[in-house]
Design a protein around this motif. Structure first.
Motif, PDB file in Angstrom:
ATOM      1  N   ASP A   9       0.729  -0.999   0.093  1.00 21.54           N
ATOM      2  CA  ASP A   9      -0.150  -0.140   0.107  1.00 21.54           C
ATOM      3  C   ASP A   9       1.025   1.245   0.075  1.00 21.54           C
ATOM      4  OD1 ASP A   9      -1.832   1.868   0.592  1.00 21.54           O
ATOM      5  OD2 ASP A   9      -1.887   1.247   2.041  1.00 21.54           O
ATOM      6  N   VAL A  10       1.092   2.057  -0.767  1.00 19.28           N
ATOM      7  CA  VAL A  10       1.828   2.949  -1.055  1.00 19.28           C
ATOM      8  C   VAL A  10       0.903   4.064  -1.275  1.00 19.28           C
ATOM      9  CG1 VAL A  10       3.110   4.489  -2.875  1.00 19.28           C
ATOM     10  CG2 VAL A  10       3.153   2.113  -2.888  1.00 19.28           C
ATOM     11  N   ARG A  11       1.315   5.212  -0.185  1.00 21.19           N
ATOM     12  CA  ARG A  11       0.587   6.233  -0.022  1.00 21.19           C
ATOM     13  C   ARG A  11       1.456   7.724  -0.065  1.00 21.19           C
ATOM     14  NH1 ARG A  11      -2.434   4.248   5.441  1.00 21.19           N
ATOM     15  NH2 ARG A  11      -3.413   2.338   4.559  1.00 21.19           N
ATOM     16  N   PRO A  12       0.776   9.073   0.323  1.00 20.30           N
ATOM     17  CA  PRO A  12       1.632   9.831   0.145  1.00 20.30           C
ATOM     18  C   PRO A  12       2.123  10.170   1.827  1.00 20.30           C
ATOM     19  CG  PRO A  12      -0.448  10.398  -0.644  1.00 20.30           C
ATOM     20  CD  PRO A  12      -0.832   9.304  -0.465  1.00 20.30           C
ATOM     21  N   PHE A  21       7.005   9.338  -0.029  1.00 19.95           N
ATOM     22  CA  PHE A  21       5.165   8.130   0.013  1.00 19.95           C
ATOM     23  C   PHE A  21       6.033   7.536   0.872  1.00 19.95           C
ATOM     24  CE2 PHE A  21       5.093  10.254  -3.987  1.00 19.95           C
ATOM     25  CZ  PHE A  21       3.694  10.661  -4.517  1.00 19.95           C
ATOM     26  N   ILE A  22       5.295   6.685   1.470  1.00 19.56           N
ATOM     27  CA  ILE A  22       5.567   4.861   2.217  1.00 19.56           C
ATOM     28  C   ILE A  22       4.675   4.229   1.960  1.00 19.56           C
ATOM     29  CG2 ILE A  22       3.322   5.668   3.702  1.00 19.56           C
ATOM     30  CD1 ILE A  22       5.489   5.034   6.227  1.00 19.56           C
ATOM     31  N   ALA A  23       5.611   3.075   2.209  1.00 20.30           N
ATOM     32  CA  ALA A  23       4.354   2.063   1.241  1.00 20.30           C
ATOM     33  C   ALA A  23       4.954   0.810   2.546  1.00 20.30           C
ATOM     34  CB  ALA A  23       5.490   1.256   0.029  1.00 20.30           C
ATOM     35  N   GLY A  35       9.947   6.193  -0.527  1.00 20.11           N
ATOM     36  CA  GLY A  35      10.798   6.525  -1.121  1.00 20.11           C
ATOM     37  C   GLY A  35      10.358   7.759  -2.386  1.00 20.11           C
ATOM     38  N   GLU A  36      10.931   8.516  -2.701  1.00 17.22           N
ATOM     39  CA  GLU A  36      11.179  10.521  -2.910  1.00 17.22           C
ATOM     40  C   GLU A  36       9.670   9.950  -4.365  1.00 17.22           C
ATOM     41  OE1 GLU A  36      11.704  13.055  -1.798  1.00 17.22           O
ATOM     42  OE2 GLU A  36      13.191  12.074  -0.268  1.00 17.22           O
ATOM     43  N   THR A  37       9.633   9.014  -5.095  1.00 15.62           N
ATOM     44  CA  THR A  37       8.540   9.210  -6.161  1.00 15.62           C
ATOM     45  C   THR A  37       7.386   7.474  -4.922  1.00 15.62           C
ATOM     46  OG1 THR A  37       9.413   7.573  -7.494  1.00 15.62           O
ATOM     47  CG2 THR A  37       9.331  10.029  -7.120  1.00 15.62           C
ATOM     48  N   PRO A  38       6.688   7.729  -5.794  1.00 15.97           N
ATOM     49  CA  PRO A  38       5.572   6.263  -5.909  1.00 15.97           C
ATOM     50  C   PRO A  38       6.463   5.113  -6.022  1.00 15.97           C
ATOM     51  CG  PRO A  38       3.740   7.676  -6.403  1.00 15.97           C
ATOM     52  CD  PRO A  38       5.340   8.427  -6.439  1.00 15.97           C
ATOM     53  N   GLU A  39       6.940   5.326  -7.305  1.00  9.03           N
ATOM     54  CA  GLU A  39       7.989   3.904  -7.595  1.00  9.03           C
ATOM     55  C   GLU A  39       9.105   3.561  -7.351  1.00  9.03           C
ATOM     56  OE1 GLU A  39       6.797   6.753  -9.344  1.00  9.03           O
ATOM     57  OE2 GLU A  39       5.335   5.977 -10.628  1.00  9.03           O
ATOM     58  N   GLU A  40       9.835   4.289  -6.558  1.00  9.31           N
ATOM     59  CA  GLU A  40      10.832   4.212  -5.427  1.00  9.31           C
ATOM     60  C   GLU A  40      10.304   3.480  -4.298  1.00  9.31           C
ATOM     61  OE1 GLU A  40      14.604   6.576  -3.765  1.00  9.31           O
ATOM     62  OE2 GLU A  40      12.779   7.578  -4.380  1.00  9.31           O
ATOM     63  N   ALA A  41       9.468   4.197  -3.329  1.00  4.09           N
ATOM     64  CA  ALA A  41       8.372   3.264  -2.336  1.00  4.09           C
ATOM     65  C   ALA A  41       8.202   2.419  -2.981  1.00  4.09           C
ATOM     66  CB  ALA A  41       7.603   4.600  -1.819  1.00  4.09           C
TER      67      ALA A  41
END
Length: 74
Positions: A9-12, A21-23, A35-41
């Motif tokens: 679950d990826v959220r800002p 973003f937190i995953a 991570g800095e982006t959703p993809e990185e998270a």
């Protein structure tokens, strides 16, 4: 079973929490990354899942099976 089999679950994050973003991995207690982006998270979360699984094995603890077979949905 691989890290990609688990739901993530990826959220800002708010600016107060540092932004980005937190995953979160709901099926694995305490397993999360950011991570800095959703993809990185998401990429970082897959690394965290692998580390979580490795630590569980080293401690002799069970690793929960993924609730959903994500490969079947693809």
């Amino acid at each position: 079973m691989s890290p990609q089999d688990y739901e993530v679950d990826v959220r800002p994050l708010s600016i107060e929490d540092g932004g980005g973003f937190i995953a979160l991995v709901p099926e694995l207690p305490g397993c999360f990354s950011d991570g800095e982006t959703p993809e990185e998270a998401l990429r970082n979360a897959y690394d965290a899942i692998g580390c979580w699984m490795e630590a569980a094995h080293e401690m002799g603890r069970p690793v929960p099976e993924p609730r959903h077979d994500r490969r079947a949905a693809a």
